[in-house]
Design an enzyme around this catalytic site. Structure first.
Site, PDB file in Angstrom:
ATOM      1  N   GLU A 438       0.655  -1.271   0.106  1.00  0.00           N
ATOM      2  CA  GLU A 438      -0.142   0.090  -0.033  1.00  0.00           C
ATOM      3  C   GLU A 438       0.844   1.252   0.018  1.00  0.00           C
ATOM      4  OE1 GLU A 438      -3.108   1.108  -0.758  1.00  0.00           O
ATOM      5  OE2 GLU A 438      -3.662  -0.667  -0.024  1.00  0.00           O
TER       6      GLU A 438
HETATM    7  C1  LIG Z   1       2.813  -9.704   0.867  1.00  0.00           C
HETATM    8  C2  LIG Z   1       2.549  -8.666  -0.330  1.00  0.00           C
HETATM    9  C3  LIG Z   1       1.123  -8.330  -0.454  1.00  0.00           C
HETATM   10  C4  LIG Z   1       0.849  -7.471  -1.363  1.00  0.00           C
HETATM   11  N1  LIG Z   1      -0.404  -7.400  -1.746  1.00  0.00           N
HETATM   12  C5  LIG Z   1      -0.844  -6.572  -2.656  1.00  0.00           C
HETATM   13  C6  LIG Z   1      -2.240  -6.549  -3.451  1.00  0.00           C
HETATM   14  O1  LIG Z   1      -2.971  -7.156  -2.818  1.00  0.00           O
HETATM   15  N2  LIG Z   1      -2.383  -5.956  -4.628  1.00  0.00           N
HETATM   16  C7  LIG Z   1      -1.344  -5.509  -5.153  1.00  0.00           C
HETATM   17  O2  LIG Z   1      -1.546  -4.791  -6.352  1.00  0.00           O
HETATM   18  N3  LIG Z   1      -0.152  -5.312  -4.860  1.00  0.00           N
HETATM   19  C8  LIG Z   1       0.115  -5.999  -3.696  1.00  0.00           C
HETATM   20  N4  LIG Z   1       1.432  -5.629  -3.150  1.00  0.00           N
HETATM   21  C9  LIG Z   1       2.349  -5.172  -3.830  1.00  0.00           C
HETATM   22  C10 LIG Z   1       2.959  -3.898  -3.217  1.00  0.00           C
HETATM   23  O3  LIG Z   1       2.131  -2.913  -2.874  1.00  0.00           O
HETATM   24  C11 LIG Z   1       4.420  -3.487  -3.604  1.00  0.00           C
HETATM   25  O4  LIG Z   1       5.331  -4.441  -3.649  1.00  0.00           O
HETATM   26  C12 LIG Z   1       4.769  -2.172  -3.232  1.00  0.00           C
HETATM   27  O5  LIG Z   1       3.702  -1.051  -3.657  1.00  0.00           O
HETATM   28  C13 LIG Z   1       6.296  -1.861  -3.566  1.00  0.00           C
HETATM   29  O6  LIG Z   1       6.420  -2.010  -4.840  1.00  0.00           O
HETATM   30  P1  LIG Z   1       7.516  -2.995  -5.454  1.00  0.00           P
HETATM   31  O7  LIG Z   1       7.696  -4.042  -4.647  1.00  0.00           O
HETATM   32  O8  LIG Z   1       7.720  -2.964  -7.022  1.00  0.00           O
HETATM   33  O9  LIG Z   1       8.922  -2.320  -5.149  1.00  0.00           O
HETATM   34  P2  LIG Z   1       9.795  -0.894  -5.956  1.00  0.00           P
HETATM   35  O10 LIG Z   1       8.700   0.019  -6.443  1.00  0.00           O
HETATM   36  O11 LIG Z   1      10.648  -1.456  -6.869  1.00  0.00           O
HETATM   37  O12 LIG Z   1      10.566  -0.230  -4.753  1.00  0.00           O
HETATM   38  C14 LIG Z   1      11.920  -0.717  -4.244  1.00  0.00           C
HETATM   39  C15 LIG Z   1      12.444   0.609  -3.323  1.00  0.00           C
HETATM   40  O13 LIG Z   1      12.526   1.511  -4.022  1.00  0.00           O
HETATM   41  C16 LIG Z   1      11.950   2.417  -3.601  1.00  0.00           C
HETATM   42  N5  LIG Z   1      11.343   3.754  -4.567  1.00  0.00           N
HETATM   43  C17 LIG Z   1      10.749   3.060  -5.374  1.00  0.00           C
HETATM   44  N6  LIG Z   1      10.518   4.248  -6.247  1.00  0.00           N
HETATM   45  C18 LIG Z   1      10.698   5.267  -5.358  1.00  0.00           C
HETATM   46  C19 LIG Z   1      10.360   6.891  -5.459  1.00  0.00           C
HETATM   47  N7  LIG Z   1       9.842   7.326  -6.654  1.00  0.00           N
HETATM   48  N8  LIG Z   1      10.926   7.623  -4.441  1.00  0.00           N
HETATM   49  C20 LIG Z   1      11.679   7.019  -3.413  1.00  0.00           C
HETATM   50  N9  LIG Z   1      11.818   5.817  -3.185  1.00  0.00           N
HETATM   51  C21 LIG Z   1      11.313   4.968  -4.326  1.00  0.00           C
HETATM   52  C22 LIG Z   1      10.735   1.999  -2.505  1.00  0.00           C
HETATM   53  O14 LIG Z   1      10.573   2.792  -1.534  1.00  0.00           O
HETATM   54  C23 LIG Z   1      11.715   0.852  -2.232  1.00  0.00           C
HETATM   55  O15 LIG Z   1      12.380   1.016  -1.075  1.00  0.00           O
HETATM   56  C24 LIG Z   1       1.795  -6.732  -2.188  1.00  0.00           C
HETATM   57  C25 LIG Z   1       3.010  -7.023  -1.593  1.00  0.00           C
HETATM   58  C26 LIG Z   1       3.327  -7.948  -0.908  1.00  0.00           C
HETATM   59  C27 LIG Z   1       4.963  -7.970  -0.724  1.00  0.00           C
END
Ligand SMILES: Cc1cc2nc3c(=O)[nH]c(=O)nc-3n(C[C@H](O)[C@H](O)[C@H](O)COP(=O)(O)OP(=O)(O)OC[C@H]3O[C@@H](n4cnc5c(N)ncnc54)[C@H](O)[C@@H]3O)c2cc1C
Length: 596
Positions: A438
């Protein structure tokens, strides 16, 4: 480990800090009385402590996927059916679709109990309500009539399908496709990852909300549409029809929340999953944002709730575990570890953080209700700005704090905390995700300094700081050493917040990277400042209740002690955050990438 909801503190915060009576007086809430809220809390506590809490550890074993079907751990299905049949799913769903339409503030208190007793379980109804909210605001009457009654009752839970392998924080990169069909439906194809409760055996149908692109959609966030994609298609008479082409192809192996299946969902492997457009094309992301405020507050509740669970466990252990002689005691026998100052420091830290989170979160819940229902348009607007500003703080700060609190919970247990049978480690593992999904804390930090602080030139932030000043004056007028100590702690936090906000506002446009380097420290700084302020208000009210007589004396004294601890040990972190923000950007950015 048993769980008992902290009803007394919840009631205090609901009434003294969040203004429950004012919220219940809003149009549409008149049927809900304070007595009814008390009764709801009592019943919810019974369900949470007797049914959900004992399942928490069993859920940690994880559910099983075979042939596209997720079989939940024994007990989950029955518990979900009891939860659904008791009407807990639809508490804040719209009345016209069979929900109870209760205020967000009230359901926040029950959600705290679901999340504390069984975080993994609670995600299924939480996401369902998010989906209900999105459909209620944006779907056609036809879609609403088909899906909302069954979703509001919990018969058909909902899911949120945003994330794809290349599109996480950056949803502009969503690639799933939606091809229009002659009958007005769409064929959806693509892969979604990390989908919470994407597949399971607790319900006959699952309603997926899926972000995808139409063939002619513009690139980026303005080309994303929202679709309803049911697991089973629904016949004209409302009965379930054909299995849709939407399957769970694997479940993730995770650090925590094993009791919540996190699914890789594949849409359209066999020709296309039938989906129905919600609202207008290309507005999907904006529609998702409608429910995100609520969902993000919900994750803030998760952080607070899991911390409470960890605290209850740590306190029980600290009273039971006998180790080492008590300093300064005549008794040479070893004492319960709660007698040792450092263990008390850990327990007080946990407790103060939790009470601070609860005050801040319920304060936000009341703002959400007033923004939606206040009869005066200016008040609605003011509360909308307030909740917009608070959401990244409640989501980000609570969940970062949950990691600290649950880790302290392990530490209080010593070596036994590291041993899985004890259960303290599960709370720490479960809490970890709350700062990631989220929106990560990094994303919320950027949201706070950009869309919230800079875009309104600090208006809401400075209004809050003025309110803090008024509380500081009131504290100073009391001539009470405890309130004076609280005043000192909160005052220096508020000064650091003001200086940091000015610093960020001065740089946001011209030196965005310098400002961004301080974004998460600013989020944390606002968390300790606002929570410290609300606990200071709690202390003032507790003092008044003591003076008036007839109050629960121990409870009021505890409020004063905990608020003072927060001011001295936690609000004091504001100085460090302020220094980091105003002095530290250069060193954050200096190292060349190839030197990492
Ligand atoms: C157990 C679990 C349940 C989930 N449930 C759902 C669900 O029901 N539906 C759904 O759609 N998704 C779901 N998610 C996905 C979740 O919302 C994402 O994992 C999350 O939003 C982060 O995206 P990412 O994993 O691609 O990380 P990334 O976007 O790759 O981020 C990696 C790092 O980079 C940082 N970062 C990235 N962009 C920026 C920026 N612009 N400025 C500063 N820092 C940045 C982040 O803070 C993080 O530290 C779930 C994830 C997990 C692990």
């Amino acid at each position: 480990m048993p769980y008992t909801a902290p009803i007394k503190d919840q009631q205090f915060v609901l009434q003294a800090i969040a203004g429950l009576e004012e919220v219940l007086a809003l149009p549409g809430n008149e049927d809900t009385s304070v007595e009814l809220v008390d009764a709801i809390l009592e019943e919810a506590n019974k369900f949470a402590s007797a049914i959900l809490a004992p399942l928490n550890k069993l859920g940690d074993k994880g559910h099983q996927l075979a042939d596209g079907v997720v079989t939940t751990v024994e007990g989950f299905k029955e518990a979900y059916h009891q939860f659904r049949d008791a009407g807990w799913v639809g508490m804040r769903a719209p009345v016209e679709f069979g929900g109870q339409g209760l205020p967000a503030l009230v359901t926040m208190a029950t959600e705290e109990m679901w999340c504390a007793s069984n975080l993994a379980f609670s995600l299924c109804p939480l996401l369902t309500l998010g989906a209900v909210e999105a459909l209620d605001h944006h779907a056609s009457d036809e879609l609403k009539a088909i899906y909302l009654p069954k979703m509001s009752s919990g018969e058909w839970p909902g899911t949120m399908n945003l994330t794809e392998p290349q599109a996480g924080s950056d949803l502009a990169q969503v690639r799933s496709k939606a091809i229009p069909q002659a009958d007005g439906s769409y064929l959806i194809s693509g892969q979604k990852i990390f989908i919470t409760w994407g597949e399971h055996d607790m319900a006959d149908n699952i309603v997926h909300l899926v972000l995808a692109r139409l063939p002619d959609a513009p690139a980026g966030v303005k080309g994303i549409s929202l679709f309803v994609v049911p697991k089973f298609l629904v016949n004209a008479d409302g009965s379930l029809g054909k299995r849709n082409d939407a399957y769970c192809v694997s479940i993730e192996h995770k650090l925590g929340i094993h009791g919540s299946p996190t699914c890789v969902m594949s849409y359209g492997d066999n020709g296309g999953a039938v989906g129905y457009l919600v609202g207008e094309a290309n507005k999907g992301l904006a529609y998702m944002f409608t429910m995100m405020n609520h969902a993000r507050l919900g994750v803030g509740v998760e952080g607070m709730a899991i911390s409470e669970r960890a605290y209850q466990k740590a306190v029980a252990y600290a009273k039971d575990r006998i180790q080492s002689r008590e300093l300064g005691s005549d008794n040479s026998a070893p004492a319960a570890i709660i007698r040792h100052p450092d263990v008390r420091r850990m327990l007080m830290t946990m407790r103060a953080y939790i009470e601070g989170m609860r005050a801040l979160t319920y304060f936000g819940g009341a703002a959400l209700d007033k923004a939606a229902k206040h009869p005066d348009a200016a008040e609605r607007q003011k509360n909308q700005y307030l909740i917009n500003f608070l959401i990244p703080i409640i989501k980000g700060w609570n969940t970062e704090v949950a990691n600290v609190v649950t880790s302290l919970g392990v530490q209080v247990h010593g070596g036994m905390g590291f041993i899985e049978e004890t259960g303290a480690a599960q709370h720490m593992r479960d809490a970890r995700i709350t700062a990631i999904y989220e929106g990560t804390t990094g994303i919320h930090g950027m949201d706070l300094i950009g869309r919230k602080l800079a875009s309104e030139k600090g208006l809401t932030c400075f209004t809050l700081l003025q309110e803090i000043d008024a509380t500081l004056v009131a504290l100073g007028q009391e001539n009470d050493p405890t309130l004076a100590a609280i005043q000192r702690g909160v005052k220096q936090a508020a000064l650091a917040a003001k200086e940091s906000a000015d610093f960020l506002l001065a740089r946001f446009d011209q030196q965005p990277k310098q400002a961004a380097a301080g974004s998460v420290p600013f989020l944390m700084l606002m968390g300790v400042t606002l929570a410290g302020w609300l606990l200071a208000k709690s202390a003032l009210i507790a003092k008044q209740q003591l003076a008036a007589g007839g109050a629960d004396e121990a409870f009021c004294q505890n409020k004063l002690i905990t608020a003072r601890f927060f001011a001295e040990h936690i609000a004091s972190q504001a100085l460090a955050y302020g220094y980091e923000i105003t002095q530290g950007a250069e060193s954050t950015l200096a190292l060349p990438d190839d030197q990492f």
